[in-house]
Scaffold this motif. Structure first.
Motif, PDB file in Angstrom:
ATOM      1  N   GLY A 121       0.793  -1.228   0.000  1.00 46.92           N
ATOM      2  CA  GLY A 121       0.000   0.000   0.000  1.00 46.92           C
ATOM      3  C   GLY A 121       0.819   1.267   0.000  1.00 46.92           C
ATOM      4  N   ALA A 122       2.131   1.162  -0.193  1.00 42.81           N
ATOM      5  CA  ALA A 122       3.000   2.340  -0.196  1.00 42.81           C
ATOM      6  C   ALA A 122       3.709   2.427  -1.546  1.00 42.81           C
ATOM      7  CB  ALA A 122       4.022   2.263   0.941  1.00 42.81           C
ATOM      8  N   PRO A 123       3.136   3.132  -2.509  1.00 45.38           N
ATOM      9  CA  PRO A 123       3.744   3.211  -3.851  1.00 45.38           C
ATOM     10  C   PRO A 123       5.102   3.884  -3.854  1.00 45.38           C
ATOM     11  CG  PRO A 123       1.911   4.757  -3.626  1.00 45.38           C
ATOM     12  CD  PRO A 123       1.858   3.864  -2.430  1.00 45.38           C
ATOM     13  N   ALA A 124       5.418   4.640  -2.804  1.00 41.22           N
ATOM     14  CA  ALA A 124       6.711   5.328  -2.773  1.00 41.22           C
ATOM     15  C   ALA A 124       7.863   4.391  -2.435  1.00 41.22           C
ATOM     16  CB  ALA A 124       6.667   6.471  -1.750  1.00 41.22           C
ATOM     17  N   ALA A 125       7.562   3.138  -2.039  1.00 43.12           N
ATOM     18  CA  ALA A 125       8.612   2.220  -1.589  1.00 43.12           C
ATOM     19  C   ALA A 125       9.706   2.031  -2.626  1.00 43.12           C
ATOM     20  CB  ALA A 125       7.996   0.874  -1.220  1.00 43.12           C
ATOM     21  N   GLY A 126       9.346   2.006  -3.899  1.00 45.58           N
ATOM     22  CA  GLY A 126      10.334   1.755  -4.945  1.00 45.58           C
ATOM     23  C   GLY A 126      10.962   2.998  -5.521  1.00 45.58           C
ATOM     24  N   LEU A 127      10.637   4.178  -5.007  1.00 50.28           N
ATOM     25  CA  LEU A 127      11.211   5.417  -5.547  1.00 50.28           C
ATOM     26  C   LEU A 127      12.706   5.480  -5.282  1.00 50.28           C
ATOM     27  CD1 LEU A 127       8.527   8.093  -4.514  1.00 50.28           C
ATOM     28  CD2 LEU A 127       8.917   7.108  -6.783  1.00 50.28           C
ATOM     29  N   PRO A 128      13.496   5.941  -6.255  1.00 49.32           N
ATOM     30  CA  PRO A 128      14.944   6.081  -6.030  1.00 49.32           C
ATOM     31  C   PRO A 128      15.232   7.319  -5.180  1.00 49.32           C
ATOM     32  CG  PRO A 128      14.373   6.817  -8.234  1.00 49.32           C
ATOM     33  CD  PRO A 128      13.115   6.258  -7.648  1.00 49.32           C
ATOM     34  N   THR A 129      16.116   7.160  -4.209  1.00 45.70           N
ATOM     35  CA  THR A 129      16.487   8.278  -3.340  1.00 45.70           C
ATOM     36  C   THR A 129      17.700   8.995  -3.908  1.00 45.70           C
ATOM     37  OG1 THR A 129      17.979   6.922  -2.007  1.00 45.70           O
ATOM     38  CG2 THR A 129      15.652   6.964  -1.360  1.00 45.70           C
ATOM     39  N   GLY A 130      18.145  10.023  -3.214  1.00 49.24           N
ATOM     40  CA  GLY A 130      19.292  10.789  -3.675  1.00 49.24           C
ATOM     41  C   GLY A 130      20.567   9.977  -3.700  1.00 49.24           C
ATOM     42  N   THR A 131      20.625   8.876  -2.935  1.00 49.90           N
ATOM     43  CA  THR A 131      21.824   8.027  -2.915  1.00 49.90           C
ATOM     44  C   THR A 131      21.747   6.886  -3.924  1.00 49.90           C
ATOM     45  OG1 THR A 131      20.828   6.717  -1.134  1.00 49.90           O
ATOM     46  CG2 THR A 131      22.280   8.530  -0.491  1.00 49.90           C
ATOM     47  N   GLY A 132      20.638   6.818  -4.677  1.00 48.98           N
ATOM     48  CA  GLY A 132      20.515   5.822  -5.716  1.00 48.98           C
ATOM     49  C   GLY A 132      19.754   4.585  -5.312  1.00 48.98           C
ATOM     50  N   GLU A 133      19.664   4.286  -4.024  1.00 47.38           N
ATOM     51  CA  GLU A 133      18.911   3.115  -3.575  1.00 47.38           C
ATOM     52  C   GLU A 133      17.433   3.468  -3.452  1.00 47.38           C
ATOM     53  OE1 GLU A 133      20.413   2.102   0.313  1.00 47.38           O
ATOM     54  OE2 GLU A 133      20.632   4.213   0.840  1.00 47.38           O
ATOM     55  N   THR A 134      16.599   2.453  -3.373  1.00 37.41           N
ATOM     56  CA  THR A 134      15.175   2.722  -3.230  1.00 37.41           C
ATOM     57  C   THR A 134      14.879   3.206  -1.810  1.00 37.41           C
ATOM     58  OG1 THR A 134      14.648   0.483  -2.507  1.00 37.41           O
ATOM     59  CG2 THR A 134      14.653   0.911  -4.897  1.00 37.41           C
ATOM     60  N   LEU A 135      13.751   3.856  -1.663  1.00 34.09           N
ATOM     61  CA  LEU A 135      13.361   4.359  -0.350  1.00 34.09           C
ATOM     62  C   LEU A 135      13.212   3.210   0.640  1.00 34.09           C
ATOM     63  CD1 LEU A 135      12.510   6.628   1.517  1.00 34.09           C
ATOM     64  CD2 LEU A 135      10.209   6.530   0.539  1.00 34.09           C
ATOM     65  N   SER A 136      12.682   2.089   0.191  1.00 34.17           N
ATOM     66  CA  SER A 136      12.523   0.929   1.066  1.00 34.17           C
ATOM     67  C   SER A 136      13.873   0.400   1.538  1.00 34.17           C
ATOM     68  CB  SER A 136      11.763  -0.174   0.331  1.00 34.17           C
ATOM     69  OG  SER A 136      11.612  -1.310   1.140  1.00 34.17           O
ATOM     70  N   ASP A 137      14.838   0.313   0.630  1.00 33.00           N
ATOM     71  CA  ASP A 137      16.170  -0.178   1.009  1.00 33.00           C
ATOM     72  C   ASP A 137      16.869   0.794   1.948  1.00 33.00           C
ATOM     73  OD1 ASP A 137      15.859  -2.455  -0.477  1.00 33.00           O
ATOM     74  OD2 ASP A 137      16.876  -1.675  -2.249  1.00 33.00           O
ATOM     75  N   ARG A 138      16.698   2.096   1.698  1.00 33.28           N
ATOM     76  CA  ARG A 138      17.343   3.074   2.579  1.00 33.28           C
ATOM     77  C   ARG A 138      16.766   2.995   3.991  1.00 33.28           C
ATOM     78  NH1 ARG A 138      17.312   9.370   1.131  1.00 33.28           N
ATOM     79  NH2 ARG A 138      15.179   9.211   1.941  1.00 33.28           N
ATOM     80  N   LEU A 139      15.457   2.809   4.087  1.00 34.38           N
ATOM     81  CA  LEU A 139      14.838   2.662   5.409  1.00 34.38           C
ATOM     82  C   LEU A 139      15.398   1.456   6.141  1.00 34.38           C
ATOM     83  CD1 LEU A 139      11.035   3.521   5.109  1.00 34.38           C
ATOM     84  CD2 LEU A 139      12.636   4.369   6.828  1.00 34.38           C
ATOM     85  N   ALA A 140      15.577   0.362   5.421  1.00 32.67           N
ATOM     86  CA  ALA A 140      16.130  -0.841   6.048  1.00 32.67           C
ATOM     87  C   ALA A 140      17.529  -0.569   6.590  1.00 32.67           C
ATOM     88  CB  ALA A 140      16.154  -1.990   5.037  1.00 32.67           C
ATOM     89  N   ALA A 141      18.352   0.131   5.809  1.00 31.74           N
ATOM     90  CA  ALA A 141      19.703   0.467   6.264  1.00 31.74           C
ATOM     91  C   ALA A 141      19.661   1.406   7.466  1.00 31.74           C
ATOM     92  CB  ALA A 141      20.488   1.101   5.114  1.00 31.74           C
ATOM     93  N   GLN A 142      18.726   2.358   7.461  1.00 38.03           N
ATOM     94  CA  GLN A 142      18.602   3.280   8.583  1.00 38.03           C
ATOM     95  C   GLN A 142      18.201   2.551   9.865  1.00 38.03           C
ATOM     96  OE1 GLN A 142      15.994   6.331   6.547  1.00 38.03           O
ATOM     97  NE2 GLN A 142      17.346   7.728   7.673  1.00 38.03           N
ATOM     98  N   TRP A 143      17.325   1.579   9.743  1.00 42.28           N
ATOM     99  CA  TRP A 143      16.913   0.852  10.949  1.00 42.28           C
ATOM    100  C   TRP A 143      18.074   0.055  11.518  1.00 42.28           C
ATOM    101  CZ3 TRP A 143      13.325   2.264  13.872  1.00 42.28           C
ATOM    102  CH2 TRP A 143      12.123   2.776  13.401  1.00 42.28           C
ATOM    103  N   ARG A 144      18.948  -0.427  10.656  1.00 42.58           N
ATOM    104  CA  ARG A 144      20.137  -1.123  11.169  1.00 42.58           C
ATOM    105  C   ARG A 144      21.015  -0.150  11.948  1.00 42.58           C
ATOM    106  NH1 ARG A 144      19.806  -3.369   5.879  1.00 42.58           N
ATOM    107  NH2 ARG A 144      19.153  -5.572   5.947  1.00 42.58           N
ATOM    108  N   ARG A 145      21.202   1.055  11.406  1.00 43.02           N
ATOM    109  CA  ARG A 145      22.011   2.054  12.112  1.00 43.02           C
ATOM    110  C   ARG A 145      21.315   2.525  13.388  1.00 43.02           C
ATOM    111  NH1 ARG A 145      22.573   4.038   6.831  1.00 43.02           N
ATOM    112  NH2 ARG A 145      21.263   5.871   7.267  1.00 43.02           N
ATOM    113  N   ALA A 146      19.986   2.423  13.414  1.00 45.22           N
ATOM    114  CA  ALA A 146      19.228   2.863  14.584  1.00 45.22           C
ATOM    115  C   ALA A 146      19.205   1.825  15.695  1.00 45.22           C
ATOM    116  CB  ALA A 146      17.796   3.218  14.178  1.00 45.22           C
ATOM    117  N   GLY A 147      19.776   0.639  15.438  1.00 51.60           N
ATOM    118  CA  GLY A 147      19.897  -0.350  16.506  1.00 51.60           C
ATOM    119  C   GLY A 147      19.174  -1.655  16.296  1.00 51.60           C
TER     120      GLY A 147
END
Length: 658
Positions: free
Chosen positions: A10-36
């Motif tokens: 239900g989140a069409p933005a999940a596949g959008l490319p971010t400024g770093t080239g990865e998708t928004l979904s992948d960047r969130l996953a990486a951020q959660w790893r850095r968040a603990g």
């Protein structure tokens, strides 16, 4: 182990490319790893989410794939100490399919696509405590059901969140300040949100966030203006919050010693140390928030240290006033400690009352209180007018800890310990009367029982004798507790009159059993329902009765004032331990039955006084209670956790293949 699940349904933005080239979904996953988060998984739909929940061995993060935020926002959510289940709440405008939120006192009380009284919007991420995982799984199944009340349109994470709240799960709201968090739906919104994130210095914002958003006048303008620099320095050299707490205790104890020594240089030096100790007392909390080092032990220690420091300062002032030639220096210190403790008991239970009122509708009897309704409306309006004169007046007149320490430091530096104690007692008594009157009116309006939601026997601090007394239900536990406190109060007043020249000490000693019998009247309400609108005052009334009885017995029995102070101080440690456990949602102390209960302790003191051994009896009982308190602390925070760790390790070894 914390598991983070990125739910893309239900989140069409999940596949959008971010400024770093990865998708928004992948960047969130990486951020959660850095968040603990130790593990990060993706779920395509609610069925896959429910399956992943079955593998979780600890708290779980559930996040939509449309969130653009600083990593610090995610770390703050995952480490929030307010409760096991916490949801990100934003001020973004509502969007189709996303859940609006109605929040009161930091708790989410309603959520859904359409709310007339919405106070925010769900931020697309929530942390769910281990004990709430079954409710989360049920919410996922309910949200996936064709018969779900929440519309199937929109992000799946919103449907799960609304369903979880609908199941009655206690969920706290985590608001975003200074940092940035936005949910996006298209490339334009993504670009704007990324620009907003890049425009904020994340570390600088985190340091500012370490300071409480709303604090008292003295703390706000005379401490928090420069304490973040100390916080940053402490973090840089690796100093933890517990170490800072212990340093603040050392400063306060040093100040108390100087107050006892007397002399202008010592008094001024003590005032400076007291101020610096209070600064460190603020820094320990700021450091915990800045470094995200939260623990049950740290929260308990901070609560206990605050009270112990303050009362040791009262002891220094009482000793100093006595040494300066004032006969009743210790008496004033005992009075200040007793008054402040009873007041803190009302503060703690009034907070519980308000938290409970969020989820419990007022009864028909309580809803008609027009005065309480007006007071509640006026209080809400003043609190919302942040920074106004009325706002600061309301926060100052209640005599919070910053104002108490500032008053002590100023009066002792400019005058002497006697003036300081009198000032604390006068302002404290007026503040107690003011808050007590207004809270009583508002509580009668709310009519929300709270003692019946917890172990009333524990928080009354009843012992085995109270459990065996007959129950008088019609009188009500509060009335009985107040009547019980009148006996010791009358005995103490009679002794004060005798010291003034009236009566004889032998006659008053014979009145100790009478005062004890009146005190035990409070035990007749132990087995009654504590569901009256003012029964939240019962613990405070029982504390007042026990303390007054101990003081009266000590004075009538000829015990030295410092010993009476020490005995009551030990009682306050025991009772603040109960309050800290209530606030931190922790179980009873492991050795609580060994403390004998308020009535058992009072009976032993009375027997010692009748036998002519009031002083030695009080010293012996006080030492015993202190040993039990220390042993309970060691068991709670050292021995039992170590046993649990060894048991868990043994279980893992036993369950692994040979």
């Amino acid at each position: 182990m914390m598991l983070a699940i990125v739910l893309a349904a239900g989140a069409p933005a999940a596949g959008l490319p971010t400024g770093t080239g990865e998708t928004l979904s992948d960047r969130l996953a990486a951020q959660w790893r850095r968040a603990g988060a130790e593990q990060v998984r993706s779920a395509a739909d609610l069925d896959e989410l429910a399956a992943l929940l079955g593998t979780a061995a600890g708290p779980v993060i559930v996040t939509g794939a449309d969130l653009v935020a600083h990593t610090a926002v995610l770390r703050h959510l995952s480490t929030s100490p307010v409760g096991p289940t916490v949801a990100l709440v934003l001020t973004d405008p509502p969007a189709a399919g996303r859940s609006a939120v109605h929040e009161e006192r930091g708790q989410v009380v309603d959520a859904g696509p359409e709310l007339a009284d919405a106070t925010g919007v769900f931020g697309g991420a929530l942390r769910v405590g281990t004990e709430d995982l079954p409710a989360l799984a049920a919410a996922a199944r309910a949200a996936a059901s064709p018969a779900a009340e929440v519309p199937a349109a929109g992000p799946a994470v919103d449907r799960v969140f609304a369903s979880l709240v609908g199941l009655g799960t206690l969920t706290f709201a985590h608001r975003v300040r200074l940092l940035v968090a936005h949910r996006v739906a298209d490339p334009d919104e993504l670009s704007v949100a990324e620009a907003a994130v890049a425009a904020v210095d994340e570390d600088r914002a985190e340091l500012r966030l370490s300071v409480k958003e709303r604090d008292d006048f003295f703390t706000t303008f005379f401490v928090s203006t420069w304490s973040p620099y100390l916080t940053k320095f402490a973090a840089r050299i690796g100093l933890g919050p517990t170490a800072v707490t212990l340093l603040s205790v050392l400063f306060a104890v040093s100040a108390a010693v100087l107050f006892g020594l007397g002399g202008r240089p010592a008094l001024v030096g003590g005032a400076v140390l007291l101020y610096l100790g209070f600064v460190l007392d603020c820094v320990d909390g700021q450091l915990a928030r800045y470094t995200r080092q939260f623990s049950a032990w740290g929260g308990w220690l901070d609560t206990m240290a605050d009270r112990a420091k303050e009362y040791l300062v009262y002891a220094g002032l009482g000793f100093g006033a006595t040494q300066a030639g004032f006969r009743y220096g210790w008496a004033l210190a005992i009075a200040a400690m007793t008054m402040q403790t009873v007041r803190h008991m009302t503060d703690a239970w009034y907070g519980v009352l308000h938290d409970e009122a969020v989820h419990r509708p007022r009864t028909a009897r309580g809803a008609g209180g027009a005065i309480g309704d007006r007071l509640n409306t006026a209080s809400t309006r003043v609190q919302a007018d942040t920074g106004s004169a009325s706002y600061w007046l309301k926060r100052t007149v209640v005599f919070p800890i910053g104002e108490r320490w500032a008053l002590i430091a100023l009066t002792v530096a400019l005058f002497n310990p006697l003036v300081s104690l009198v000032a604390v007692l006068v302002w404290g008594t007026l503040a107690f009367g003011y808050t007590g009157a207004l809270r009583t009116l508002r509580a009668r309006w709310m009519w929300v029982p709270v003692l019946d939601t917890v172990d009333a026997t524990l928080h009354r601090d009843d012992g085995p004798l109270a459990a065996r007394l007959p129950v008088v239900r019609r009188a009500g536990p509060l009335r009985l507790a107040v009547v019980g406190a009148l006996g010791p109060a009358a005995l103490l007043v009679a002794e004060l009159l005798r010291l003034g020249g009236a009566g004889d000490p032998g006659g008053l000693l014979r009145l100790v059993p009478v005062a004890l019998l009146v005190l035990l009247v409070a035990g007749l309400g132990a087995g009654a329902a504590h569901n009256g609108p003012l029964d939240w005052l019962v613990p405070a009334a029982l504390r007042a009765g026990e303390y007054l009885f101990a003081i009266a017995v000590g004075v009538v029995g000829g015990g030295p004032p410092w010993l009476i102070f020490g005995y009551v101080f030990v009682l306050t440690l025991h009772h603040y331990d109960l309050v800290a456990r209530l606030e931190k949602r922790q179980p009873a102390p492991p050795l609580h039955p060994w403390t004998l209960g308020w009535e058992g302790r009072s009976v032993l003191l009375a027997l010692a006084a009748i036998a002519g051994l009031a002083g030695s009896g009080m010293a012996t009982l006080g030492a015993y209670l202190f040993v039990v308190f220390v042993a309970s602390v060691v068991l709670t925070w050292v021995v039992l956790p170590a046993r649990a760790t060894r048991a868990a390790a043994a279980s893992v070894r036993g369950g692994s293949p040979g």
